[in-house]
Design an enzyme around this catalytic site. Sequence first.
Site, PDB file in Angstrom:
ATOM      1  N   CYS A 112      11.571  -2.661  -0.442  1.00 36.32           N
ATOM      2  CA  CYS A 112      11.576  -2.009   0.874  1.00 36.32           C
ATOM      3  C   CYS A 112      12.406  -2.775   1.905  1.00 36.32           C
ATOM      4  CB  CYS A 112      10.147  -1.839   1.363  1.00 36.32           C
ATOM      5  SG  CYS A 112       9.127  -0.978   0.165  1.00 36.32           S
ATOM      6  N   HIS A 250      10.258  -0.661   8.711  1.00 37.82           N
ATOM      7  CA  HIS A 250      10.028   0.042   7.446  1.00 37.82           C
ATOM      8  C   HIS A 250       8.746   0.850   7.577  1.00 37.82           C
ATOM      9  CE1 HIS A 250       9.138   0.998   3.411  1.00 37.82           C
ATOM     10  NE2 HIS A 250       8.246   0.043   3.237  1.00 37.82           N
ATOM     11  N   ASN A 280       6.221   6.473   2.543  1.00 34.51           N
ATOM     12  CA  ASN A 280       6.984   5.230   2.360  1.00 34.51           C
ATOM     13  C   ASN A 280       8.125   5.499   1.370  1.00 34.51           C
ATOM     14  OD1 ASN A 280       7.941   2.766   1.440  1.00 34.51           O
ATOM     15  ND2 ASN A 280       5.929   1.783   1.379  1.00 34.51           N
TER      16      ASN A 280
HETATM   17  N1  COA Z   1      -8.249   7.658  -0.929  1.00 34.30           N
HETATM   18  C1  COA Z   1      -9.523   7.347  -0.720  1.00 34.30           C
HETATM   19  N2  COA Z   1      -9.993   6.099  -0.836  1.00 34.30           N
HETATM   20  C2  COA Z   1      -9.121   5.143  -1.200  1.00 34.30           C
HETATM   21  C3  COA Z   1      -7.769   5.422  -1.441  1.00 34.30           C
HETATM   22  C4  COA Z   1      -7.349   6.743  -1.306  1.00 34.30           C
HETATM   23  N3  COA Z   1      -6.068   7.127  -1.506  1.00 34.30           N
HETATM   24  N4  COA Z   1      -7.137   4.260  -1.771  1.00 34.30           N
HETATM   25  C5  COA Z   1      -8.068   3.303  -1.744  1.00 34.30           C
HETATM   26  N5  COA Z   1      -9.274   3.840  -1.401  1.00 34.30           N
HETATM   27  C6  COA Z   1     -10.541   3.170  -1.246  1.00 34.30           C
HETATM   28  C7  COA Z   1     -10.633   1.895  -2.036  1.00 34.30           C
HETATM   29  O1  COA Z   1     -11.038   2.155  -3.347  1.00 34.30           O
HETATM   30  C8  COA Z   1     -11.679   1.146  -1.253  1.00 34.30           C
HETATM   31  O2  COA Z   1     -12.952   1.606  -1.627  1.00 34.30           O
HETATM   32  P1  COA Z   1     -14.173   0.592  -1.763  1.00 34.30           P
HETATM   33  O3  COA Z   1     -14.333  -0.016  -0.396  1.00 34.30           O
HETATM   34  O4  COA Z   1     -15.281   1.456  -2.197  1.00 34.30           O
HETATM   35  O5  COA Z   1     -13.737  -0.420  -2.781  1.00 34.30           O
HETATM   36  C9  COA Z   1     -11.437   1.577   0.188  1.00 34.30           C
HETATM   37  O6  COA Z   1     -10.692   2.786   0.117  1.00 34.30           O
HETATM   38  C10 COA Z   1     -10.669   0.567   0.999  1.00 34.30           C
HETATM   39  O7  COA Z   1      -9.592   0.105   0.193  1.00 34.30           O
HETATM   40  P2  COA Z   1      -8.468  -0.812   0.768  1.00 34.30           P
HETATM   41  O8  COA Z   1      -7.478  -1.111  -0.307  1.00 34.30           O
HETATM   42  O9  COA Z   1      -9.080  -1.958   1.513  1.00 34.30           O
HETATM   43  O10 COA Z   1      -7.836   0.194   1.812  1.00 34.30           O
HETATM   44  P3  COA Z   1      -6.866  -0.150   2.971  1.00 34.30           P
HETATM   45  O11 COA Z   1      -7.462   0.219   4.245  1.00 34.30           O
HETATM   46  O12 COA Z   1      -6.287  -1.532   2.833  1.00 34.30           O
HETATM   47  O13 COA Z   1      -5.694   0.888   2.689  1.00 34.30           O
HETATM   48  C11 COA Z   1      -3.514   0.825   1.758  1.00 34.30           C
HETATM   49  C12 COA Z   1      -4.996   0.847   1.471  1.00 34.30           C
HETATM   50  C13 COA Z   1      -2.774   0.756   0.440  1.00 34.30           C
HETATM   51  C14 COA Z   1      -3.173   2.113   2.483  1.00 34.30           C
HETATM   52  C15 COA Z   1      -3.192  -0.394   2.638  1.00 34.30           C
HETATM   53  O14 COA Z   1      -3.747  -1.550   2.079  1.00 34.30           O
HETATM   54  C16 COA Z   1      -1.736  -0.600   2.816  1.00 34.30           C
HETATM   55  O15 COA Z   1      -1.039   0.229   3.382  1.00 34.30           O
HETATM   56  N6  COA Z   1      -1.244  -1.771   2.391  1.00 34.30           N
HETATM   57  C17 COA Z   1       0.149  -2.083   2.491  1.00 34.30           C
HETATM   58  C18 COA Z   1       0.857  -1.364   1.408  1.00 34.30           C
HETATM   59  C19 COA Z   1       2.303  -1.361   1.613  1.00 34.30           C
HETATM   60  O16 COA Z   1       2.754  -1.380   2.721  1.00 34.30           O
HETATM   61  N7  COA Z   1       2.999  -1.311   0.504  1.00 34.30           N
HETATM   62  C20 COA Z   1       4.372  -1.196   0.462  1.00 34.30           C
HETATM   63  C21 COA Z   1       4.994  -2.384   1.014  1.00 34.30           C
HETATM   64  S1  COA Z   1       6.547  -1.976   1.262  1.00 34.30           S
END
Ligand code: COA
Length: 322
Positions: A112, A250, A280
């Site tokens: 990214c 980004h 993204n």
């Molecule tokens: N729908 C519903 N629930 C979801 C889910 C989805 N699509 N994805 C994850 N969950 C759940 C998880 O299982 C977790 O459940 P639990 O608490 O029972 O274990 C809960 O939601 C929280 O998960 P978590 O991973 O802490 O969520 P988050 O708030 O961090 O959001 C992302 C997840 C991926 C959206 C976030 O971490 C993110 O954007 N990270 C950066 C990713 C990124 O930028 N990547 C590319 C870099 S270029």
Amino acid sequence: MIGIKVIGLGKSIPTRCVTNNEIASLVDTSDEWIKTRTGIEKRHIAVTETTHELATRSALEALKDSNLEAEALDLVIVATVSADTAMPSTASLVAKAIGANHATCFDLSAACSGFIFASEVAMSLMKQSGYQNALVIGAEVLSSRLDWTDRGTCVIFGDGAGAVIYQISHEENQVLSIEIGTDPQGAELICLPIQTEKNTFFKGEIKRPVISMNGRQVYAFSTSKVPTSIMQVISRGQIKVEDIDWFILHQANSRIIDSVAQRLDVPKERFFKNISEYGNTSAASIPMALYDVKNQLKSGDKVILCGFGAGLTWGTMLLEWH
Ligand code: COA
């Protein structure tokens, strides 16, 4: 003086738009969860289009925008982690399609942050090797690299391409400062194994060619590294954070963008967002965002472009828009 100007922008997205509700019919998620946790409402997914086709379309538009003939391009770099072929490079395929017959062509992999890395490489080559015109494209079809049963990743990514043409100038310089960097200790936080036919003798583990990601750790990296990198580039450009008119980050997660705005103590309105529409799009996200915001940019505006992602990589660039 040897300066660099931006002379053309282009963008291309696949026709098919996929809503959160459609994804909720595939995995255990909801429109509400995706919108509140990421800011994404829909994304465009390639059904017939390929990475080099999207890249080519964005390149043709950038050429038209710049009034430049393809024959005048000296360099074509495509930032991508989802090329259709490892060889030839996507850049060679684009150059062939648009008729950039005098250009040196190669692809660059920095996820990214790829567009900022490719811009830095292009501009360094322009200054050192005398290339006059460089086409830099970010292009991805990551939908083909997703595990569509993994709700942690399949809700996030979308496909698209964005192109920028840079030109050497002896009168003006629009690129005030730039930095790129890597933290290899986080290298495995986002992975995309390459699909290969293993040889007959191979005894190791064969990994699926789909994206895996530790979302929480990537989130923590992004919200701490991005503000630091932006401040570094701003101070090198000898201006203050309050002098920046637009922050084009980004488009990974709307909450990451809001958190960076808060850490920099800058009003959220100065941070451009189109993540709701495209998700993204990895290396394509910054040139696509620049394209979408261009009609709101005024001459003299100071603009920060900042990418971050797998590697772990980051890259920030300060532009003065004209
Ligand atoms: N729908 C519903 N629930 C979801 C889910 C989805 N699509 N994805 C994850 N969950 C759940 C998880 O299982 C977790 O459940 P639990 O608490 O029972 O274990 C809960 O939601 C929280 O998960 P978590 O991973 O802490 O969520 P988050 O708030 O961090 O959001 C992302 C997840 C991926 C959206 C976030 O971490 C993110 O954007 N990270 C950066 C990713 C990124 O930028 N990547 C590319 C870099 S270029």
